[in-house]
Design a protein around this motif. Structure first.
Motif, PDB file in Angstrom:
ATOM      1  N   MET A   1       0.823  -1.176   0.000  1.00  0.00           N
ATOM      2  CA  MET A   1       0.000   0.000   0.000  1.00  0.00           C
ATOM      3  C   MET A   1       0.874   1.248   0.000  1.00  0.00           C
ATOM      4  SD  MET A   1      -3.525   0.374   2.138  1.00  0.00           S
ATOM      5  CE  MET A   1      -3.869  -1.347   2.030  1.00  0.00           C
ATOM      6  N   VAL A   2       0.447   2.270  -0.721  1.00  0.00           N
ATOM      7  CA  VAL A   2       1.182   3.521  -0.808  1.00  0.00           C
ATOM      8  C   VAL A   2       1.031   4.275   0.511  1.00  0.00           C
ATOM      9  CG1 VAL A   2       1.285   5.737  -2.003  1.00  0.00           C
ATOM     10  CG2 VAL A   2       0.757   3.685  -3.272  1.00  0.00           C
ATOM     11  N   THR A   3       2.119   4.784   1.035  1.00  0.00           N
ATOM     12  CA  THR A   3       2.028   5.539   2.277  1.00  0.00           C
ATOM     13  C   THR A   3       2.274   7.028   2.056  1.00  0.00           C
ATOM     14  OG1 THR A   3       4.336   5.085   2.776  1.00  0.00           O
ATOM     15  CG2 THR A   3       2.701   3.604   3.738  1.00  0.00           C
ATOM     16  N   GLN A   4       2.949   7.396   1.008  1.00  0.00           N
ATOM     17  CA  GLN A   4       3.246   8.799   0.709  1.00  0.00           C
ATOM     18  C   GLN A   4       3.087   9.039  -0.789  1.00  0.00           C
ATOM     19  OE1 GLN A   4       3.963  11.106   2.903  1.00  0.00           O
ATOM     20  NE2 GLN A   4       4.741  10.042   4.683  1.00  0.00           N
ATOM     21  N   GLY A   5       2.632  10.231  -1.137  1.00  0.00           N
ATOM     22  CA  GLY A   5       2.612  10.626  -2.537  1.00  0.00           C
ATOM     23  C   GLY A   5       1.568   9.926  -3.384  1.00  0.00           C
ATOM     24  N   ARG A   6       1.787  10.031  -4.689  1.00  0.00           N
ATOM     25  CA  ARG A   6       0.863   9.489  -5.665  1.00  0.00           C
ATOM     26  C   ARG A   6       1.168   8.027  -5.949  1.00  0.00           C
ATOM     27  NH1 ARG A   6      -1.335  13.922  -8.632  1.00  0.00           N
ATOM     28  NH2 ARG A   6      -1.759  12.569 -10.409  1.00  0.00           N
ATOM     29  N   PRO A   7       0.134   7.196  -6.035  1.00  0.00           N
ATOM     30  CA  PRO A   7       0.373   5.795  -6.394  1.00  0.00           C
ATOM     31  C   PRO A   7       0.881   5.689  -7.828  1.00  0.00           C
ATOM     32  CG  PRO A   7      -1.887   6.129  -5.590  1.00  0.00           C
ATOM     33  CD  PRO A   7      -1.264   7.467  -5.744  1.00  0.00           C
ATOM     34  N   THR A   8       1.740   4.735  -8.064  1.00  0.00           N
ATOM     35  CA  THR A   8       2.215   4.473  -9.422  1.00  0.00           C
ATOM     36  C   THR A   8       1.144   3.705 -10.195  1.00  0.00           C
ATOM     37  OG1 THR A   8       3.168   2.335  -8.850  1.00  0.00           O
ATOM     38  CG2 THR A   8       4.606   4.294  -8.563  1.00  0.00           C
ATOM     39  N   ALA A   9       1.313   3.599 -11.495  1.00  0.00           N
ATOM     40  CA  ALA A   9       0.379   2.824 -12.320  1.00  0.00           C
ATOM     41  C   ALA A   9       0.315   1.382 -11.836  1.00  0.00           C
ATOM     42  CB  ALA A   9       0.787   2.898 -13.786  1.00  0.00           C
ATOM     43  N   GLU A  10       1.461   0.827 -11.440  1.00  0.00           N
ATOM     44  CA  GLU A  10       1.501  -0.549 -10.946  1.00  0.00           C
ATOM     45  C   GLU A  10       0.750  -0.682  -9.630  1.00  0.00           C
ATOM     46  OE1 GLU A  10       4.369   1.205 -11.792  1.00  0.00           O
ATOM     47  OE2 GLU A  10       4.522   0.313 -13.799  1.00  0.00           O
ATOM     48  N   GLU A  11       0.911   0.300  -8.743  1.00  0.00           N
ATOM     49  CA  GLU A  11       0.207   0.262  -7.461  1.00  0.00           C
ATOM     50  C   GLU A  11      -1.302   0.399  -7.658  1.00  0.00           C
ATOM     51  OE1 GLU A  11       3.648   2.077  -4.523  1.00  0.00           O
ATOM     52  OE2 GLU A  11       2.505   3.440  -5.801  1.00  0.00           O
ATOM     53  N   LEU A  12      -1.709   1.239  -8.605  1.00  0.00           N
ATOM     54  CA  LEU A  12      -3.136   1.376  -8.899  1.00  0.00           C
ATOM     55  C   LEU A  12      -3.702   0.078  -9.450  1.00  0.00           C
ATOM     56  CD1 LEU A  12      -3.239   4.969 -10.422  1.00  0.00           C
ATOM     57  CD2 LEU A  12      -4.146   4.242  -8.207  1.00  0.00           C
ATOM     58  N   ALA A  13      -2.979  -0.550 -10.369  1.00  0.00           N
ATOM     59  CA  ALA A  13      -3.440  -1.820 -10.947  1.00  0.00           C
ATOM     60  C   ALA A  13      -3.547  -2.898  -9.867  1.00  0.00           C
ATOM     61  CB  ALA A  13      -2.505  -2.269 -12.065  1.00  0.00           C
ATOM     62  N   ALA A  14      -2.599  -2.917  -8.953  1.00  0.00           N
ATOM     63  CA  ALA A  14      -2.600  -3.917  -7.878  1.00  0.00           C
ATOM     64  C   ALA A  14      -3.714  -3.670  -6.856  1.00  0.00           C
ATOM     65  CB  ALA A  14      -1.240  -3.922  -7.168  1.00  0.00           C
ATOM     66  N   ALA A  15      -4.285  -2.454  -6.853  1.00  0.00           N
ATOM     67  CA  ALA A  15      -5.320  -2.109  -5.878  1.00  0.00           C
ATOM     68  C   ALA A  15      -6.702  -2.634  -6.276  1.00  0.00           C
ATOM     69  CB  ALA A  15      -5.380  -0.595  -5.702  1.00  0.00           C
ATOM     70  N   ARG A  16      -6.849  -3.121  -7.495  1.00  0.00           N
ATOM     71  CA  ARG A  16      -8.152  -3.622  -7.954  1.00  0.00           C
ATOM     72  C   ARG A  16      -8.649  -4.727  -7.030  1.00  0.00           C
ATOM     73  NH1 ARG A  16     -11.028  -2.847 -12.273  1.00  0.00           N
ATOM     74  NH2 ARG A  16      -9.369  -1.744 -13.349  1.00  0.00           N
ATOM     75  N   ASP A  17      -9.921  -4.642  -6.674  1.00  0.00           N
ATOM     76  CA  ASP A  17     -10.632  -5.624  -5.839  1.00  0.00           C
ATOM     77  C   ASP A  17     -10.189  -5.652  -4.378  1.00  0.00           C
ATOM     78  OD1 ASP A  17     -12.257  -6.416  -7.996  1.00  0.00           O
ATOM     79  OD2 ASP A  17     -10.735  -7.837  -8.681  1.00  0.00           O
ATOM     80  N   ARG A  18      -9.406  -4.687  -3.945  1.00  0.00           N
ATOM     81  CA  ARG A  18      -9.082  -4.582  -2.520  1.00  0.00           C
ATOM     82  C   ARG A  18     -10.282  -4.027  -1.764  1.00  0.00           C
ATOM     83  NH1 ARG A  18      -3.152  -1.721  -2.446  1.00  0.00           N
ATOM     84  NH2 ARG A  18      -1.978  -3.587  -3.020  1.00  0.00           N
ATOM     85  N   THR A  19     -10.206  -4.098  -0.465  1.00  0.00           N
ATOM     86  CA  THR A  19     -11.171  -3.417   0.396  1.00  0.00           C
ATOM     87  C   THR A  19     -10.382  -2.529   1.348  1.00  0.00           C
ATOM     88  OG1 THR A  19     -11.167  -5.190   2.030  1.00  0.00           O
ATOM     89  CG2 THR A  19     -12.820  -5.324   0.280  1.00  0.00           C
ATOM     90  N   ILE A  20     -11.045  -1.516   1.863  1.00  0.00           N
ATOM     91  CA  ILE A  20     -10.405  -0.659   2.866  1.00  0.00           C
ATOM     92  C   ILE A  20     -11.323  -0.595   4.079  1.00  0.00           C
ATOM     93  CG2 ILE A  20      -9.053   0.648   1.189  1.00  0.00           C
ATOM     94  CD1 ILE A  20     -11.033   2.904   1.360  1.00  0.00           C
ATOM     95  N   PRO A  21     -10.744  -0.431   5.255  1.00  0.00           N
ATOM     96  CA  PRO A  21     -11.564  -0.435   6.471  1.00  0.00           C
ATOM     97  C   PRO A  21     -12.492   0.776   6.539  1.00  0.00           C
ATOM     98  CG  PRO A  21      -9.210  -0.590   7.004  1.00  0.00           C
ATOM     99  CD  PRO A  21      -9.319  -0.320   5.546  1.00  0.00           C
ATOM    100  N   ASP A  22     -13.655   0.552   7.126  1.00  0.00           N
ATOM    101  CA  ASP A  22     -14.572   1.653   7.395  1.00  0.00           C
ATOM    102  C   ASP A  22     -13.951   2.574   8.439  1.00  0.00           C
ATOM    103  OD1 ASP A  22     -16.471   0.513   5.721  1.00  0.00           O
ATOM    104  OD2 ASP A  22     -17.646  -0.345   7.357  1.00  0.00           O
ATOM    105  N   VAL A  23     -14.386   3.821   8.437  1.00  0.00           N
ATOM    106  CA  VAL A  23     -14.033   4.773   9.483  1.00  0.00           C
ATOM    107  C   VAL A  23     -15.287   4.902  10.339  1.00  0.00           C
ATOM    108  CG1 VAL A  23     -13.405   7.165   9.975  1.00  0.00           C
ATOM    109  CG2 VAL A  23     -12.387   5.987   8.011  1.00  0.00           C
ATOM    110  N   VAL A  24     -15.304   4.237  11.478  1.00  0.00           N
ATOM    111  CA  VAL A  24     -16.488   4.242  12.341  1.00  0.00           C
ATOM    112  C   VAL A  24     -16.072   4.251  13.804  1.00  0.00           C
ATOM    113  CG1 VAL A  24     -18.000   3.097  10.670  1.00  0.00           C
ATOM    114  CG2 VAL A  24     -16.698   1.717  12.281  1.00  0.00           C
ATOM    115  N   GLY A  25     -16.996   4.691  14.621  1.00  0.00           N
ATOM    116  CA  GLY A  25     -16.793   4.706  16.059  1.00  0.00           C
ATOM    117  C   GLY A  25     -18.147   4.790  16.734  1.00  0.00           C
ATOM    118  N   PRO A  26     -18.158   4.826  18.043  1.00  0.00           N
ATOM    119  CA  PRO A  26     -19.435   4.901  18.771  1.00  0.00           C
ATOM    120  C   PRO A  26     -20.069   6.280  18.623  1.00  0.00           C
ATOM    121  CG  PRO A  26     -17.589   5.056  20.290  1.00  0.00           C
ATOM    122  CD  PRO A  26     -17.001   4.777  18.936  1.00  0.00           C
ATOM    123  N   GLY A  27     -21.381   6.317  18.699  1.00  0.00           N
ATOM    124  CA  GLY A  27     -22.097   7.590  18.715  1.00  0.00           C
ATOM    125  C   GLY A  27     -22.047   8.375  17.420  1.00  0.00           C
ATOM    126  N   LEU A  28     -22.081   7.700  16.284  1.00  0.00           N
ATOM    127  CA  LEU A  28     -22.022   8.416  15.011  1.00  0.00           C
ATOM    128  C   LEU A  28     -23.278   9.250  14.787  1.00  0.00           C
ATOM    129  CD1 LEU A  28     -20.599   5.737  12.539  1.00  0.00           C
ATOM    130  CD2 LEU A  28     -19.399   7.687  13.545  1.00  0.00           C
TER     131      LEU A  28
END
Length: 187
Positions: A1-28
């Motif tokens: 996963m990219v941590t800084q800057g813009r993802p490369t074309a290869e990183e974007l291609a590798a990101a297909r079908d990934r999931t990312i965690p929700d941003v949630v907490g109590p009392g939304l």
């Protein structure tokens, strides 16, 4: 996963079908729900991460946040009672790569998530996604007549830069309408 800057074309291609965690907490107060993460979000692990996405500016202009947050600051939403999820979890280059069945299954999973988290309001960011996921072909932008339990359901414009139907100011107006309908924080 990219941590800084813009993802490369290869990183974007590798990101297909990934999931990312929700941003949630109590009392939304509001659970914002995107259609699905794009490749940029999949590569970075951050919601609404692609430059040109208008979510973060609209959130600030509507008064939900005192300053414009950046995607990497997404966890700062939780103290404001705000969260982020998606109708469909998997990343794609474009939302039109999703099937109607994925939307329907995502809608059912979203209902379960809302029943568990019990936010005051769910804000689905995209009229087409809402219509397909919930079988509401005539739904319009704004508060929906049907909630999920005690949770109000709102449909707001998709903040993607590809949405030519709304300007940033137009999106912010719709976000503000939702914000102004909420009870004061702490109630």
């Amino acid at each position: 996963m990219v941590t800084q800057g813009r993802p490369t074309a290869e990183e974007l291609a590798a990101a297909r079908d990934r999931t990312i965690p929700d941003v949630v907490g109590p009392g939304l107060r509001v659970l914002f729900c995107g259609i699905n993460p794009g490749l940029w979000s999949g590569a970075t692990g951050l919601h609404f991460a692609r430059p040109g996405n208008r979510f973060w500016p609209a959130l600030h202009r509507s008064g939900f946040t005192p300053r414009q947050l950046r995607p990497r600051e997404q966890l700062e939403l939780i103290p404001y009672g705000l969260g982020i999820t998606n109708v469909v979890a998997r990343t794609t280059a474009k939302a039109d790569e999703l099937t109607a069945e994925e939307y329907r299954l995502g809608g059912a999973a979203l209902v379960e998530r809302v029943e568990r988290l019990r936010p005051y309001a769910l804000a689905v960011l995209g009229i087409g996604a809402y219509r397909t996921a919930f079988g509401r072909r005539k739904a319009a932008v704004g508060r929906q007549p049907e909630g999920i339990g005690a949770t109000e359901v709102w449909v707001l414009p998709n903040p993607s830069g590809l949405n030519a139907h709304y300007t940033l100011d137009g999106i912010a107006v719709e976000f503000r309408t939702l914000r102004e309908s909420l009870p004061p924080q702490g109630d």
